[in-house]
Design a protein around this motif. Sequence first.
Motif, PDB file in Angstrom:
ATOM      1  N   GLU A 186       0.812  -1.222   0.000  1.00 46.54           N
ATOM      2  CA  GLU A 186       0.000   0.000   0.000  1.00 46.54           C
ATOM      3  C   GLU A 186       0.840   1.265   0.000  1.00 46.54           C
ATOM      4  N   LEU A 187       1.858   1.302   0.842  1.00 48.12           N
ATOM      5  CA  LEU A 187       2.644   2.534   0.975  1.00 48.12           C
ATOM      6  C   LEU A 187       3.815   2.597   0.007  1.00 48.12           C
ATOM      7  N   GLY A 188       4.351   1.439  -0.367  1.00 44.22           N
ATOM      8  CA  GLY A 188       5.452   1.403  -1.334  1.00 44.22           C
ATOM      9  C   GLY A 188       6.526   2.419  -1.012  1.00 44.22           C
ATOM     10  N   ASP A 189       6.813   3.289  -1.964  1.00 50.24           N
ATOM     11  CA  ASP A 189       7.833   4.322  -1.759  1.00 50.24           C
ATOM     12  C   ASP A 189       7.198   5.705  -1.560  1.00 50.24           C
ATOM     13  N   LYS A 190       5.959   5.726  -1.119  1.00 52.48           N
ATOM     14  CA  LYS A 190       5.250   6.993  -0.899  1.00 52.48           C
ATOM     15  C   LYS A 190       5.856   7.740   0.287  1.00 52.48           C
ATOM     16  N   GLY A 191       5.798   9.037   0.204  1.00 53.97           N
ATOM     17  CA  GLY A 191       6.159   9.889   1.328  1.00 53.97           C
ATOM     18  C   GLY A 191       4.888  10.355   2.010  1.00 53.97           C
ATOM     19  N   TYR A 192       5.011  10.880   3.212  1.00 54.79           N
ATOM     20  CA  TYR A 192       3.829  11.312   3.953  1.00 54.79           C
ATOM     21  C   TYR A 192       3.123  12.448   3.227  1.00 54.79           C
ATOM     22  N   ASP A 193       1.808  12.351   3.170  1.00 48.45           N
ATOM     23  CA  ASP A 193       0.972  13.399   2.595  1.00 48.45           C
ATOM     24  C   ASP A 193      -0.327  13.421   3.388  1.00 48.45           C
ATOM     25  N   TYR A 194      -0.551  14.512   4.111  1.00 51.52           N
ATOM     26  CA  TYR A 194      -1.722  14.581   4.986  1.00 51.52           C
ATOM     27  C   TYR A 194      -3.038  14.485   4.227  1.00 51.52           C
ATOM     28  N   VAL A 195      -3.032  14.796   2.944  1.00 48.32           N
ATOM     29  CA  VAL A 195      -4.253  14.703   2.133  1.00 48.32           C
ATOM     30  C   VAL A 195      -4.637  13.237   1.915  1.00 48.32           C
ATOM     31  N   TYR A 196      -3.646  12.380   1.662  1.00 53.75           N
ATOM     32  CA  TYR A 196      -3.900  10.987   1.327  1.00 53.75           C
ATOM     33  C   TYR A 196      -3.822  10.029   2.514  1.00 53.75           C
ATOM     34  N   ALA A 197      -3.229  10.438   3.622  1.00 54.46           N
ATOM     35  CA  ALA A 197      -3.048   9.544   4.773  1.00 54.46           C
ATOM     36  C   ALA A 197      -4.366   8.927   5.267  1.00 54.46           C
ATOM     37  N   PRO A 198      -5.468   9.683   5.360  1.00 49.95           N
ATOM     38  CA  PRO A 198      -6.730   9.052   5.794  1.00 49.95           C
ATOM     39  C   PRO A 198      -7.196   7.940   4.854  1.00 49.95           C
ATOM     40  N   ASP A 199      -7.010   8.141   3.556  1.00 47.74           N
ATOM     41  CA  ASP A 199      -7.388   7.107   2.585  1.00 47.74           C
ATOM     42  C   ASP A 199      -6.487   5.889   2.711  1.00 47.74           C
ATOM     43  N   TRP A 200      -5.201   6.106   2.948  1.00 49.63           N
ATOM     44  CA  TRP A 200      -4.274   4.983   3.122  1.00 49.63           C
ATOM     45  C   TRP A 200      -4.657   4.164   4.342  1.00 49.63           C
ATOM     46  N   THR A 201      -4.992   4.831   5.441  1.00 47.39           N
ATOM     47  CA  THR A 201      -5.347   4.086   6.657  1.00 47.39           C
ATOM     48  C   THR A 201      -6.604   3.244   6.431  1.00 47.39           C
ATOM     49  N   LYS A 202      -7.586   3.800   5.756  1.00 43.91           N
ATOM     50  CA  LYS A 202      -8.818   3.054   5.472  1.00 43.91           C
ATOM     51  C   LYS A 202      -8.531   1.864   4.565  1.00 43.91           C
ATOM     52  N   SER A 203      -7.744   2.089   3.544  1.00 45.14           N
ATOM     53  CA  SER A 203      -7.422   1.026   2.600  1.00 45.14           C
ATOM     54  C   SER A 203      -6.637  -0.105   3.261  1.00 45.14           C
ATOM     55  N   ILE A 204      -5.634   0.250   4.057  1.00 49.45           N
ATOM     56  CA  ILE A 204      -4.833  -0.768   4.750  1.00 49.45           C
ATOM     57  C   ILE A 204      -5.716  -1.566   5.705  1.00 49.45           C
ATOM     58  N   SER A 205      -6.540  -0.869   6.472  1.00 57.19           N
ATOM     59  CA  SER A 205      -7.419  -1.533   7.419  1.00 57.19           C
ATOM     60  C   SER A 205      -8.372  -2.501   6.714  1.00 57.19           C
ATOM     61  N   LYS A 206      -8.973  -2.053   5.645  1.00 60.09           N
ATOM     62  CA  LYS A 206      -9.920  -2.882   4.900  1.00 60.09           C
ATOM     63  C   LYS A 206      -9.228  -4.104   4.306  1.00 60.09           C
ATOM     64  N   ARG A 207      -8.060  -3.911   3.723  1.00 61.71           N
ATOM     65  CA  ARG A 207      -7.338  -5.029   3.104  1.00 61.71           C
ATOM     66  C   ARG A 207      -6.894  -6.053   4.139  1.00 61.71           C
ATOM     67  N   ILE A 208      -6.453  -5.600   5.296  1.00 57.38           N
ATOM     68  CA  ILE A 208      -6.044  -6.532   6.351  1.00 57.38           C
ATOM     69  C   ILE A 208      -7.258  -7.325   6.834  1.00 57.38           C
ATOM     70  N   HIS A 209      -8.359  -6.635   7.054  1.00 58.67           N
ATOM     71  CA  HIS A 209      -9.574  -7.303   7.514  1.00 58.67           C
ATOM     72  C   HIS A 209     -10.024  -8.354   6.504  1.00 58.67           C
ATOM     73  N   GLU A 210      -9.986  -8.026   5.219  1.00 59.19           N
ATOM     74  CA  GLU A 210     -10.370  -8.976   4.173  1.00 59.19           C
ATOM     75  C   GLU A 210      -9.426 -10.171   4.141  1.00 59.19           C
ATOM     76  N   ARG A 211      -8.132  -9.929   4.288  1.00 58.42           N
ATOM     77  CA  ARG A 211      -7.153 -11.021   4.284  1.00 58.42           C
ATOM     78  C   ARG A 211      -7.404 -11.964   5.455  1.00 58.42           C
ATOM     79  N   LEU A 212      -7.716 -11.415   6.625  1.00 55.97           N
ATOM     80  CA  LEU A 212      -7.970 -12.251   7.793  1.00 55.97           C
ATOM     81  C   LEU A 212      -9.246 -13.064   7.628  1.00 55.97           C
ATOM     82  N   LYS A 213     -10.272 -12.474   7.029  1.00 58.40           N
ATOM     83  CA  LYS A 213     -11.514 -13.198   6.793  1.00 58.40           C
ATOM     84  C   LYS A 213     -11.318 -14.315   5.777  1.00 58.40           C
TER      85      LYS A 213
END
Length: 124
Positions: A33-60
């Motif tokens: 998800e984060l790859g070589d990205k640098g911090y960006d306050y505009v995109y950080a909320p979307d990254w957190t949601k995406s990471i959370s959703k993907r982890i939850h799906e992987r566990l299910k």
Amino acid sequence: MSEEKELNIRPSPELKFNISVVKEAIKDLVAEELGDKGYDYVYAPDWTKSISKRIHERLKDLMAYHRYKFAVQVVIGEKHGQGMRAASGCLWDEDTDGCASVVVNKESMYCIVSVYAVYCYCYE
């Protein structure tokens, strides 16, 4: 005479929450998800949601965890040389429930992922 079926509501050892497997899955998903990205306050909320959703799906998707309920927490912050301390507390069954936490440090940001797994006691 009817034969009584033994009622066992606890998971067998191979079906218990495996912290090391979950930590590896978290590390892989955060790296994707984060790859070589640098911090960006505009995109950080979307990254957190995406990471959370993907982890939850992987566990299910892991059939071994079909009786577990998961809470996934993701925190992404910008690094400025500051320190950070995080703590959590839970009341649960030490034998079946668990928590896996991973901290990923990058040049301009950190990502803290915590997965809480609670076993749902029921019988079939």
